[in-house]
Design a protein around this motif. Structure first.
Motif, short mmCIF file in Angstrom:
data_model
loop_
_atom_site.label_atom_id
_atom_site.label_comp_id
_atom_site.label_asym_id
_atom_site.label_seq_id
_atom_site.Cartn_x
_atom_site.Cartn_y
_atom_site.Cartn_z
N PRO A 215 0.80 -1.23 0.00
CA PRO A 215 0.00 0.00 0.00
C PRO A 215 0.84 1.28 0.00
O PRO A 215 0.54 2.20 -0.77
CB PRO A 215 -0.81 -0.11 1.30
N GLU A 240 -5.42 -4.94 -2.91
CA GLU A 240 -5.51 -6.11 -2.05
C GLU A 240 -6.43 -5.82 -0.87
O GLU A 240 -6.34 -4.77 -0.25
CB GLU A 240 -4.12 -6.50 -1.53
N ARG A 241 -7.33 -6.75 -0.60
CA ARG A 241 -8.19 -6.64 0.57
C ARG A 241 -8.41 -8.05 1.12
O ARG A 241 -8.21 -9.03 0.42
CB ARG A 241 -9.57 -6.04 0.20
N HIS A 242 -8.82 -8.12 2.37
CA HIS A 242 -9.24 -9.39 2.97
C HIS A 242 -10.42 -9.91 2.14
O HIS A 242 -11.31 -9.16 1.80
CB HIS A 242 -9.67 -9.09 4.40
N ARG A 251 -18.62 -9.77 1.24
CA ARG A 251 -18.36 -8.35 1.48
C ARG A 251 -17.12 -8.01 2.31
O ARG A 251 -16.96 -6.85 2.73
CB ARG A 251 -19.59 -7.64 2.07
N HIS A 252 -16.25 -8.98 2.55
CA HIS A 252 -15.04 -8.68 3.30
C HIS A 252 -14.16 -7.65 2.58
O HIS A 252 -13.45 -6.88 3.21
CB HIS A 252 -14.22 -9.95 3.54
N HIS A 254 -14.82 -5.04 0.92
CA HIS A 254 -15.45 -3.76 0.56
C HIS A 254 -14.42 -2.64 0.54
O HIS A 254 -13.51 -2.58 1.36
CB HIS A 254 -16.61 -3.44 1.50
N ASP A 256 -15.07 1.26 0.07
CA ASP A 256 -16.15 2.22 -0.10
C ASP A 256 -17.34 1.46 -0.70
O ASP A 256 -17.69 0.40 -0.21
CB ASP A 256 -15.68 3.40 -0.96
N GLY A 257 -17.95 1.91 -1.78
CA GLY A 257 -19.10 1.19 -2.30
C GLY A 257 -18.78 0.02 -3.22
O GLY A 257 -19.67 -0.66 -3.69
N ASN A 276 -13.52 6.50 -1.51
CA ASN A 276 -12.78 6.84 -0.31
C ASN A 276 -11.84 5.66 -0.07
O ASN A 276 -12.23 4.65 0.50
CB ASN A 276 -13.80 7.01 0.82
N MET A 278 -8.06 4.19 1.16
CA MET A 278 -6.88 4.45 1.99
C MET A 278 -5.61 4.69 1.18
O MET A 278 -4.83 5.58 1.47
CB MET A 278 -6.74 3.26 2.93
N PHE B 283 -12.77 -8.00 10.40
CA PHE B 283 -13.48 -8.22 9.13
C PHE B 283 -12.64 -7.85 7.91
O PHE B 283 -12.68 -8.52 6.89
CB PHE B 283 -14.78 -7.42 9.13
N THR B 284 -11.90 -6.76 8.04
CA THR B 284 -11.12 -6.28 6.90
C THR B 284 -9.62 -6.41 7.12
O THR B 284 -8.84 -6.04 6.26
CB THR B 284 -11.43 -4.79 6.62
N MET B 286 -6.00 -7.48 7.09
CA MET B 286 -5.31 -8.31 6.10
C MET B 286 -4.17 -9.05 6.76
O MET B 286 -3.76 -8.71 7.87
CB MET B 286 -4.81 -7.43 4.97
N TYR B 310 -24.89 2.77 -0.59
CA TYR B 310 -24.44 1.90 -1.69
C TYR B 310 -25.59 1.10 -2.29
O TYR B 310 -25.69 0.96 -3.51
CB TYR B 310 -23.35 0.93 -1.22
#
Ligand code: FAD
Ligand code: SF4
Lengths: 281, 347
Positions: A215, A240-242, A251-252, A254, A256-257, A276, A278, B283-284, B286, B310
């Motif tokens: 990141p 990269e996201r979980h 939805r882990h 996500h 923003d939308g 939005n 990071m 939840f998020t 990593m 959303y």
């Protein structure tokens, strides 16, 4: 409207054909589905990923580091980051893992095929870009110039050495390396990957930039590219996201939308700027 | 053929007894502690059916169980590693007495699990289900389904829709499965007359006028879509969130889940899907510990943005159905009503 795809979350067995140790943290696995028919019909695009299952470890998303031009064999390159990825590092030739996919949006290959390409990668981030680079190089129609800038922490951390040597030997490719911390033997560049920008030809009018890395690196590179005059649509990265399901339901991931698994993982800076996020805030 | 009938209240139990033959029956039932919950019953006779109270649970758990085995896996000495699918075994299920909010919740789950990607385990259970709705004549204290446009009366979505009109129910046929029931058990049904539909309309007007919560959902949505709410609001509410996920578990439309392995022996195990919540700090997170959601300031942002912004952008309507359950559930006072009210303040 997306076409409805029936998802049963069922991994298929795939066999490790070869293990390549890229560095102390990264190994590449050449894989083939055990079911020959499935293997023969399997197709994917650079930038997409697979959900990898390891016994008792659940699943993790891993990008293709191979090119679809090589039929019948896929490659996943994996950095030891936790439980599942460490278990993968114990895999031997002949071991079986579970795979489901491919998932996610790919790089815009048709568009990229018409452009000069500037690849900027850090660490394991070179894995998905390798897929794009080698796909372009395997395409006889591709006429553009390829520039690859790759940053590693130390000289020992440089991964994908076999590939890098091949690129450096290819007249159509310019490939420069840099490290954060040099050792006494290191002859090359030291400093962040952005410090290589002045050593290569940059031409935002004909060039698109493809970026992947941690990141902090992404953040620095995206702003440096914008400064060089690249259009936001020509700065392309993968996020990269979980992730758990890979198909836009759990939805882990996500952001923003958006959901990285189905709306990405490939995004242009133009798309990211509407969110939005990071990495660019 | 008309699609409106009446069914005498005296005939409800015999009707459900018939439906229970060959079907699993899920109804709002008062348990021995005095709590009303949607419960699977074997025998309708003598069962304490409770159609006067809002069930504490919705029917979400029957379509998306809190813990569900997706597949089993086996390892063999030969090195093989095979997954075997586990097909849900619930069989044909009739849900009776589903209030408008909860029925709207199922319609939303259909969007989540059947559009874009079709989720096979959900699809199987959904195809197996018959929804018999119950319009709400008396909204409860925390209800605001009028503001989310998912109640108190529903015009579509149910297979059969019931309205209490005194000594009988007005029964409207919504979908083919409902029509098939009326046809099969025609002895229970009498074509409705004008006086019956008038009574229903009267009941609707009374219900609509008796909400005690005045909630400006539309205004909050507009605010979120236009320039968002001040980050202070997210910070304040996030600071009060206890990370318990009670709101998500109780909510008829919260469907986030996780997938994990549960070893049974050294060589076998189950792949599970279980409820998760976007408000959980893990939840998020990593691998390596990096978390793109700042827990202190944004823990509950995704929950409300997803439901009120959303989903409106994506599907044209919010995914809160105004059931009010999380208002009772949340002991941190960071429920959706509080948020909506804060979002509307000063706008
Ligand atoms: C689209 C995509 C492509 C990727 N491609 C690659 C690639 O090509 N190569 C590569 O090396 N990596 C890749 N990654 C990253 C890779 O998926 C992660 O490194 C991997 O998931 C780590 O898994 P692990 O089991 O080893 O890590 P662990 O940290 O052991 O755990 C796995 C997951 O569980 C979560 N977790 C751990 N503990 C908790 C807890 N207490 N509560 C809640 N959650 C918890 C972690 O946050 C992590 O996401 C990719 C990621 C994405 C999203
Ligand atoms: S957010 Fe609260 S009020 Fe809205 S549907 Fe979910 S539990 Fe009910």
């Amino acid at each position: 409207m997306k076409t409805a795809q029936l998802e049963d979350y069922l991994p298929r067995p795939a066999q490790v054909v070869e293990v390549v140790t890229e560095n102390s943290q990264i190994k590449s696995f050449l894989l083939r589905f055990v079911d020959k028919k499935h293997n023969a019909g399997f197709s994917y695009q650079p930038g997409q990923f697979m959900m990898v299952s390891m016994p008792h470890c659940g699943e993790a998303p891993i990008s293709f580091s191979s090119t679809p031009a090589t039929k019948g064999l896929i490659r996943l390159s994996v950095r030891k980051a936790g439980t599942l990825t460490s278990a993968m590092h114990e895999l031997k030739e002949g071991s079986i893992i579970g795979l489901r996919g491919p998932y996610g949006k790919s790089f815009p290959m048709e568009y990229l095929a018409k452009r000069d390409l500037l690849f900027v990668a850090g660490g394991i981030g070179l894995a998905p870009l390798t897929s794009v680079i080698n796909t372009c190089l395997a395409d006889p129609e591709y006429q553009g110039r390829i520039t690859i800038l790759y940053g590693s922490r130390t000289p020992e951390d440089i991964a994908f050495m076999a590939e890098i040597k091949a690129w450096q030997a290819n007249a159509a490719v310019e490939c420069l390396l840099t490290v954060d911390l040099a050792t006494s033997e290191w002859q090359g560049n030291t400093g962040l990957v952005t410090s290589l920008f002045d050593q290569v030809a940059i031409n935002p009018a004909t060039q698109s930039a493809v970026v992947c890395g941690p990141p902090m690196m992404i953040k620095a590179v995206l702003s440096a590219l914008a400064e060089k005059g690249f259009d936001d649509h020509d700065i392309i990265t993968t996020m990269e996201r979980h992730m758990k399901c890979g198909v836009g339901v759990c939805r882990h991931c996500h952001m923003d939308g958006k959901l990285v698994c189905v709306d990405g993982p490939v995004f242009t800076l133009a798309q990211l700027k509407e969110l939005n996020v990071m990495e660019i805030s | 053929m008309t699609d409106k009938f009446t069914l005498k209240k005296d005939h409800l139990t015999p009707f459900l007894r018939k439906l229970g033959k060959g079907n699993r029956l899920v109804v709002p039932l008062k348990n021995r502690h005095g709590d009303t919950l949607f419960t699977e019953i074997d025998e309708i006779d003598g069962a304490p059916l409770d159609l006067a109270t809002q069930p504490q649970n919705s029917i979400k758990q029957f379509l998306l169980p809190q813990r569900e085995v997706l597949s089993t896996y086996q390892l063999q000495d030969s090195g093989s590693y095979e997954f075997t699918p586990v097909v849900p075994v619930s069989g044909p299920t009739i849900f009776f007495g589903v209030r408008s909010c909860d029925l709207s919740g199922v319609l939303y789950m259909d969007v989540t699990f059947l559009q874009g990607t079709t989720d096979a385990p959900y699809r199987k259970k959904r195809l197996d289900s018959v929804l018999i709705g119950l319009n709400c004549n008396h909204p409860f204290g925390n209800c605001f389904c009028n503001a989310t446009k998912s109640g108190p009366f529903l015009e579509y979505g149910a297979d059969l829709q019931f309205t209490d009109i005194g000594d009988c129910y007005l029964v409207e046929v919504g979908r083919t499965k409902g029509a098939a029931i009326v046809e099969k058990w025609h002895q229970f049904f009498t074509p409705a007359e004008e006086k019956d539909t008038k009574k229903q309309y009267q009941a609707f007007l009374e219900a609509r006028g008796s909400f005690s919560q005045l909630v400006h959902v539309d205004q909050a949505i507009k605010r979120l879509q236009e320039d968002g709410v001040p980050s202070e609001i997210w910070h304040q509410l996030s600071a009060r969130c206890h990370d318990c996920a009670g709101c998500a578990y109780i909510c008829p439309t919260c469907t986030c889940f996780t997938i994990t392995d549960s070893p049974l022996t050294a060589d076998s195990g189950e792949r599970l899907r279980s409820w998760d919540a976007c408000t959980f700090s893990g939840f998020t997170r990593m691998a390596g510990g990096h978390n793109p959601v700042a827990r202190k300031t944004d823990a509950i942002r995704q929950r409300f943005m997803h439901k009120l912004c959303y989903d409106v952008q994506k599907h044209g309507r919010p995914s809160c159905v105004g059931c009010g359950r999380c208002v009772d559930m949340c002991f941190g006072g960071t429920d959706i009503l509080r948020f909506i009210n804060m979002a509307c303040e000063g706008s």
